[in-house]
Design an enzyme around this catalytic site. Structure first.
Site, short mmCIF file in Angstrom:
data_model
loop_
_atom_site.label_atom_id
_atom_site.label_comp_id
_atom_site.label_asym_id
_atom_site.label_seq_id
_atom_site.Cartn_x
_atom_site.Cartn_y
_atom_site.Cartn_z
N PHE B 245 0.81 -1.23 0.00
CA PHE B 245 0.00 0.00 0.00
C PHE B 245 0.84 1.27 0.00
O PHE B 245 0.38 2.32 0.46
CB PHE B 245 -0.96 0.00 1.20
CG PHE B 245 -1.71 -1.30 1.38
CD1 PHE B 245 -2.60 -1.71 0.41
CD2 PHE B 245 -1.50 -2.11 2.48
CE1 PHE B 245 -3.27 -2.93 0.54
CE2 PHE B 245 -2.16 -3.32 2.61
CZ PHE B 245 -3.05 -3.73 1.65
N GLU B 249 7.47 1.20 -0.54
CA GLU B 249 8.07 1.84 -1.70
C GLU B 249 9.47 2.31 -1.36
O GLU B 249 10.41 2.10 -2.13
CB GLU B 249 7.19 3.02 -2.16
CG GLU B 249 7.70 3.66 -3.45
CD GLU B 249 6.76 4.71 -4.03
OE1 GLU B 249 5.57 4.71 -3.69
OE2 GLU B 249 7.24 5.55 -4.81
N ARG B 327 1.34 15.85 -5.31
CA ARG B 327 0.09 15.22 -5.73
C ARG B 327 -1.10 15.84 -4.99
O ARG B 327 -2.20 15.91 -5.52
CB ARG B 327 0.15 13.70 -5.54
CG ARG B 327 -1.00 12.95 -6.19
CD ARG B 327 -0.76 11.46 -6.33
NE ARG B 327 0.01 11.10 -7.49
CZ ARG B 327 -0.50 10.81 -8.70
NH1 ARG B 327 -1.80 10.84 -8.90
NH2 ARG B 327 0.28 10.49 -9.71
N ARG B 359 -1.12 4.55 -0.60
CA ARG B 359 -2.24 4.53 -1.56
C ARG B 359 -2.99 5.87 -1.62
O ARG B 359 -3.70 6.23 -0.68
CB ARG B 359 -3.19 3.42 -1.14
CG ARG B 359 -4.12 2.93 -2.22
CD ARG B 359 -4.90 1.76 -1.67
NE ARG B 359 -5.58 1.02 -2.72
CZ ARG B 359 -6.21 -0.14 -2.52
NH1 ARG B 359 -6.23 -0.68 -1.32
NH2 ARG B 359 -6.80 -0.75 -3.50
N THR B 459 4.26 11.82 -11.18
CA THR B 459 4.46 13.23 -11.48
C THR B 459 5.95 13.53 -11.70
O THR B 459 6.30 14.61 -12.16
CB THR B 459 3.90 14.13 -10.36
OG1 THR B 459 4.52 13.76 -9.12
CG2 THR B 459 2.39 13.95 -10.23
N ALA B 528 1.82 4.48 -7.82
CA ALA B 528 1.05 5.44 -8.61
C ALA B 528 -0.03 4.76 -9.44
O ALA B 528 -0.44 5.28 -10.48
CB ALA B 528 1.98 6.27 -9.52
N GLU B 739 -5.26 3.18 -6.70
CA GLU B 739 -5.47 4.21 -5.69
C GLU B 739 -6.85 4.87 -5.71
O GLU B 739 -7.40 5.17 -4.65
CB GLU B 739 -4.39 5.29 -5.83
CG GLU B 739 -3.01 4.80 -5.47
CD GLU B 739 -1.92 5.75 -5.97
OE1 GLU B 739 -1.73 5.81 -7.21
OE2 GLU B 739 -1.31 6.42 -5.15
#
Lengths: 482, 786
Positions: B245, B249, B327, B359, B459, B528, B739
């Site tokens: 989730f 990362e 974001r 997420r 992004t 993403a 997401e």
């Protein structure tokens, strides 16, 4: 006297002695038997990833009774004579012959697994539900799975998998694991006392109260363990080190529960699951609380006696026992005495149990017909959550008049509290909003809640006021509106 | 799921392919239900393997005076004890800024911050070794809230802005104005498999690291950097994760570094598996936010100007926080057109573990902030919030440019909202609310619809790439490897479907192999929502390269000059496991035979596919650009019921409608929708991170941190796809799904806000997020007293 534990895992016999007997079941399965399908997440019985089915021998009916338990907070020494079924055993037995069981197949077909880490626990708990019912409803699936957390699916596919399980094709655990040979292998060993020792620890497992009390008199510092739903957690988190343990799981006479003479009479070792079934019709208010209390896995092993002597001010069963004047039977070397639960607690985790004494039985008188009883358990999440606030209010009413009131609140002090000032204020008053608002202000003078992870003091004070009003609206909806 | 939504699910248009469009079970489903799918902790132990753990900082802020290791080193079975002194010159790392110490050095940044690594022969020796470490440190006053960080000006990175028009003037001239401060809580990922890694030492100073990570390249890079190795000496492998989730990362790096350092120092295998309490205490979470807002609007509800100042709790180091804030600013419009708007964002530095991806990645906080404003305006104007939303929703031909300048093409927002209003009977149910709330003395009821428009693409432009390795064997079976990682989302299932269809073979002829930097280098995190978009497209590209060679070869085989049929690769068809020349019915040979013959003719049956997202870029300095390839869209209607006396919340009904293009695997995608929504609902209702005044996390296990349980799933939960095949931008016209549904959880919060608006008082109690029972009771009490 035996010096080992006899434990079946997926029908295979294990003779366990020494340090292995002191491991948690999940640790034994993963670390000794290399059965890694059983997963460990929280080590505290709050996620259900470690769920297995525990088959307890029923010699009378020549079968095992299978129920889901959290294997991470159960010790090997507590399961003498049991057959543990793990996720590896569901397909791999003579009846299934390698074919997945109906729950496993439905979970695949309905996309009931995503990351898969909770899945073995769900599959075991779901299989356990089918041991009790051939055609569970959606509500049965939901209620039966409150002990299993999934973070991926949002549960919908799991509920669907339950409803789509082809239960007719499913064999029961007693079919899959032929009971006779296992029962014969246990034989007389079932009634033997057990003492297992490791380098650092000793466990004694008696089969009668007398044996237990004798041992307790001999070793007053012994750590008593029954359901282990709290001790197991403390052990896993490194907060519980005992050298000598006394396990009450095989004291069968302490596990009985019945409705006798207008009261619930329960051995201290009676599990919440057994009590839950017994009282469904006779004490529905408490039954509702019990369905939220812990989870099926917890209630299958957690005991009423454990909830009392664990002495938590937020124990979910205590407010009821306080307002019903439950009698506790304490058994020691010199015999038995009885204490009203209202006199039992002396301070935070302090209570009237003398060295060498054991809580043996609890008697909870049911409310009279002319008494209104309401119970409150308020928590962050409804199911499987420790309460932020608990309460029990019992009133004898005649018309609009309160003849007497008994109130007990939990999570508002170091012990569950009766509220004498409020109770006497209410006696003789008219049951209406004005009375209850006034009573609320007296209540908050009688309690001193703290702020902790489960809520602030202001929150608890407001709940203490508001449940009085809620009681009013519940028992006199017309009157309240007038 | 009820019959209605089931039917909708079945009615979704599927593609012609044999595998794509079908609800094939999860790639590992059998392994999941039998418990035979291994995770890091389940891998067999190597005989020389060490248990690894660590001792962490006792204080949220302070200085290390000394660390005493002697007693720990003397414990029988303890093999090594390591501190920052053992790391070398590269103790500092970070995905965006290099600002996070691997092992604390001098300054203490948060409670539990890793300080000393211990490796031991047994679990017991490890525990004893950690116990015997003495950390002498002085504590200083920690910064534990966004408000405090703002006061002390403790910031990470620059303040960013996205602006369009002249919001200052627009708000000043608006007939109506509202303003406020909105508090948004963080959220624990609560993946069930805690952080875990194993390192195996190899020849020539190589290391093989098995990690539960969304980002194998990040692990490889950081291990190489911190340990002073070159990247070609480190291989990172991830077979699967037990949930992630976003929490794996970047945060998988520290445990991977620990075992790598131990393996390098001892020459032995080393494994670490965090227990749940440790994991929750020392890893980063979704960012808590504070949003100061000001809005100007007309009496009919049209918003004329909006200003939002976002501050996030970044924790003790940057991690991904500035990207998360980016974001946020890119989603503060949600699905509404603002002619004049200004969104500012500043990450704050505090003394909690560095907050990270989760997420939604900053999007959920933006959407919650905007929907709070919408509900507030509706309440103020006493008009239905849905009408307000429709009035302000992006247009098709005008009012369709975002504040950052991207044209919102493929806009289905109004249609989705109207369709959902119809299917959920929204108008009728809302009309009944005043009556229900005036007669029901026990419970208070509320309903709200919130939309979502979620931009798909990283992004950060360079991350929008992927490569894939496709190996075809002479029996016609295929192995595919990509940099995408499987965390339960069904990526591997979808890639198998895509590749099987390319070669016209059955799904079972394709296997997706463990993710490894040995096969796929320089990969992007699986994040993403773009896992399938990127890696699926790369796998298709790799397949097509091989297919082209095979088609050329098959064309030669099937050519029939005597019939006037010259070799024509364009007429070669791959279908049903047969390769044939469509000009000659019955000419086909099995795919496996073609592969075998191709090898004998020395035709390469392996290829590397590549994909880069076209046309995306964003200038974060100016706040303008085209950051997204397309938008995934949807809406939710939630109904809530609140106990008037206790504040307890239930959610009896939810309806969701999502546009995810043409689904590659409808049930996999539906699982993302139901799972994402419930996770979002957890964030906005019951999930509450509680710290004490010293910075200890008190809600550090499922006993005290409550994610939704099965009984929290709304009894009536209708989820459906919005039929749409216009997404030409993405592989097989699909859309990303991971997401966006999480953001729909905001509907449950907005419904609480709506319910509270039925109380007679005009006082706005400023409901914060999450709307726990405690927070709701605070609002009920304030409104009753105020």
């Amino acid at each position: 006297m035996r010096d080992y534990i006899l434990l079946f895992v997926n029908g295979k016999r294990n003779r366990i002695d020494g340090a292995d007997a002191f491991r948690t079941v999940s640790d034994f399965l993963r670390g000794v038997l290399n059965l890694c399908g059983t997963k460990i997440v929280c080590s505290e019985g709050d996620c259900g990833s470690c769920s297995v089915l525990c088959g307890t021998p029923d010699f009378q009916n020549r079968r095992f009774s299978y129920k889901p338990i959290d294997s991470c907070i159960r010790f090997v020494y507590q399961l003498d004579g049991c057959n543990i079924v793990t996720v590896e055993g569901l397909a791999d037995n003579e009846v299934q012959g390698g074919k997945l069981n109906c729950v496993q197949q439905a979970m695949i077909d309905c996309h009931g697994s995503q990351c898969g880490f909770c899945t073995p626990g769900f599959v075991m708990a779901m299989t356990g539900i089918l041991e009790d019912s051939n055609s569970p409803s959606e509500n049965d699936w939901r209620r039966g799975l409150t002990g299993n957390l999934c973070r991926c699916t949002g549960y919908s596919p799991i509920i669907e998998a339950g409803l789509r399980s082809d239960t007719k094709s499913s064999a029961s655990m007693n079919d899959c694991f032929e009971p006779t040979a296992m029962l014969d292998a246990i034989g007389n060993a079932a009634s033997q006392e057990i003492t297992v020792t490791s380098n650092t620890q000793t466990i004694y497992s008696p089969t009668t109260i007398d044996q237990a009390v004798q041992y307790l008199v001999q070793y007053p510092e012994v750590k008593i363990v029954a359901g282990a739903t709290d001790v197991g957690v403390q052990f896993n988190k490194g907060n519980c080190e005992a050298e000598v343990w006394l396990d009450l799981n095989r004291v069968w006479s302490m596990k009985t529960v019945s409705l006798t003479g207008g009261a619930i009479v329960a051995g201290a070792g009676a599990t919440w699951s057994d009590i839950e079934i017994l009282i469904e019709n006779d004490l529905p208010q408490f039954h509702q609380i019990l369905t939220w209390f812990g989870s099926p896995q917890i209630r299958n092993v957690g005991t009423i006696g454990g909830n009392i002597v664990n002495a938590s001010p937020i124990a979910d069963s205590l407010p009821l026992m306080f307002v019903c004047n439950a009698e506790l039977q304490l058994t020691g070397g010199d015999g038995t005495r009885e204490v009203n639960i209202n006199d039992f607690y002396q301070g935070y985790k302090k209570f009237d149990l003398q060295p060498g004494e054991l809580l043996s039985q609890i008697r909870i008188p049911l409310p009279e017909d002319d008494e209104e009883l309401r119970l409150y358990k308020i928590s962050r999440r409804q199911d499987l959550d420790i309460s932020s606030f608990t309460g029990a209010i019992k009133m004898k009413l005649s018309g609009r008049k309160i003849r007497s009131a008994v109130i007990a609140y939990g999570a508002v002090g170091p012990v569950v509290l009766r509220l004498p000032k409020t109770e006497s204020f209410l006696a003789g008053k008219e049951l209406n909003e004005e009375t209850m608002v006034a009573a609320g202000e007296i209540v908050v003078s009688e309690i001193k809640p703290i702020t902790d992870v489960r809520g602030g003091d202001e929150y608890r004070l407001q709940l203490a006021r508001n449940v009085l009003l809620k009681f009013l609206h519940e028992v006199r909806p017309e009157g309240a509106l007038a | 799921m009820n019959e209605h939504s089931q039917n909708l699910l079945e009615r979704v248009k599927v593609l012609d392919g044999k595998s794509v469009g079908k609800s094939i079970p999860h790639d590992s489903a059998i392994g999941h239900v039998t418990g035979s799918a291994p995770y890091i902790d389940d891998l067999p132990r190597r005989v020389d393997e060490l248990f690894v753990g660590f001792a962490g900082s006792p204080f949220a802020a302070g200085k290390i005076v000394s660390v005493e290791l002697d007693d720990a080193q003397k414990v029988e079975g303890v093999v090594c004890v390591l501190t920052h002194n053992d790391v070398g010159p590269h103790n500092i790392f970070g995905p965006l800024f290099c600002d996070e110490p691997f092992l604390a050095d001098g300054e203490l940044l948060y409670i539990g911050q890793p300080l000393v690594i211990v490796a031991a022969e047994t679990q017991a020796a490890l525990a004893e070794g950690i116990n015997r470490i003495v950390i002498n440190a002085t504590a200083s006053e920690p910064v534990l809230s966004v408000d405090e960080a703002i006061k002390q000006k403790k910031f990470i990175g620059p303040r960013r802005q996205i602006k369009c028009g002249d919001p200052e003037t627009a708000i000043n001239n608006a007939p109506e104005k509202l303003s406020g401060t909105f508090y948004i809580g963080g959220q624990e990922q609560f993946y069930l498999e805690s952080q875990a890694a194993i390192a195996f030492p190899g020849e020539q100073d190589q290391l093989i690291v098995h990690s539960s990570t969304q980002n194998t390249t990040e692990i490889q890079t950081m291990v190489a950097e911190v340990l002073g190795l070159s990247m070609h000496q480190v291989v990172c492998i991830c077979k699967r994760m037990g949930g992630a989730f976003g929490g794996k990362e970047t945060q998988a790096v520290i445990p991977a570094l620990m075992v790598s350092l131990v393996a390098q120092r001892t020459g032995r295998a080393a494994r670490i598996v965090y227990d749940k309490d440790t994991d929750m205490c020392v890893t980063g979470k979704r960012h808590a936010y504070v949003c100061n807002w000001e809005v100007g609007f007309k009496p009919d509800g049209q918003i004329v100007g909006l200003k939002c100042d976002f501050y996030s709790d970044g924790g003790a180091a940057a991690d991904l926080s500035t990207s998360v804030m980016e974001r946020t600013l890119l989603h503060a419009d949600n699905s509404y057109f603002f002619e004049h708007a200004q969104f500012n964002g500043q990450v704050c530095k505090t003394n909690v573990p560095p907050n990270t991806a989760f997420r939604g990645f900053g999007g959920p906080q933006a959407v919650a902030a905007t929907e709070n404003i919408i509900e507030r305006i509706a309440e103020y104007l006493k008009i239905d919030a849905f009408d307000l939303r429709l009035k302000n929703t992006y247009g098709q031909t005008d009012r369709n440019v975002t504040p950052y300048g991207q044209l919102f093409s493929g806009n289905h927002m109004s249609e989705i909202m109207e369709t959902l209003a119809e299917s959920s009977n929204y108008r009728h149910r809302v009309a009944k609310l005043p009556g229900r709330n005036s007669t029901d003395r026990m419970n208070l009821h509320g309903i709200s619809m919130t939309p979502v428009k979620f931009g798909i693409s990283f992004t950060t432009k360079f991350l929008n790439q992927a490569n894939a390795l496709v190996n075809v064997y002479t029996d016609g079976t295929i192995q595919v490897s990509t940099g995408g990682t499987e965390m339960g989302q069904g990526l591997n299932t979808k890639i198998r479907q895509l590749v099987a269809d390319e070669f016209g073979v059955g799904y079972s002829s394709v296997i997706v192999m463990p993710t490894s930097t040995e096969k796929n280098n320089n990969t992007s995190p699986t994040a993403a929502s773009a896992g399938t978009d990127l890696n699926g497209a790369a796998a298709v590209n790799g397949s097509q390269i091989i297919k082209k060679r095979l088609a050329d070869f098959a064309a030669e085989i099937f050519a029939s000059p005597e019939k006037g049929l010259i070799p024509s690769p364009d007429h070669i068809e791959f279908a049903g496991g047969i390769v044939s020349d469509v000009r000659q019915p019955g000419s086909g040979i099995p795919f496996s035979e073609l592969c075998n013959r191709a090898r004998l003719e020395r035709i390469d049956l392996g290829a590397r596919g590549f994909y880069k997202t076209p046309g995306v870029d964003f200038n974060r300095e100016t706040g303008k650009g085209n950051p997204f390839l397309y938008y995934t869209q949807g809406a939710a209607v939630a109904e809530v019921s609140i106990d008037r006396f206790t504040g307890e919340l239930t959610v009896p009904r939810v309806d969701l409608l999502m546009d995810i293009g043409k689904s590659i695997n409808p049930k996999v995608d539906m699982g993302q929708i139901t799972g994402g929504f419930i996770q979002g609902m957890g964030w906005v209702t019951a999930e509450c991170l509680v710290y004490d005044e010293k910075g200890n996390l008190l809600s550090h296990s499922p006993t005290t941190y409550k994610i939704p349980a099965i009984t929290d799933v709304p009894p009536e939960f209708n989820c459906a796809f919005f039929p749409n095949d216009d997404n030409l931008h993405c592989v097989r016209r699909s859309k990303a799904v991971g997401e966006p549904p999480l953001l729909l959880g905001v509907a449950a919060w907005a419904a609480v806000k709506n319910a509270l608006s039925f109380l007679p008082s005009d006082h706005d109690p400023n409901l914060s997020l999450p709307a726990t029972g405690e927070e709701i009771l605070r609002c009920l009490t304030e409104q009753a007293n105020g």
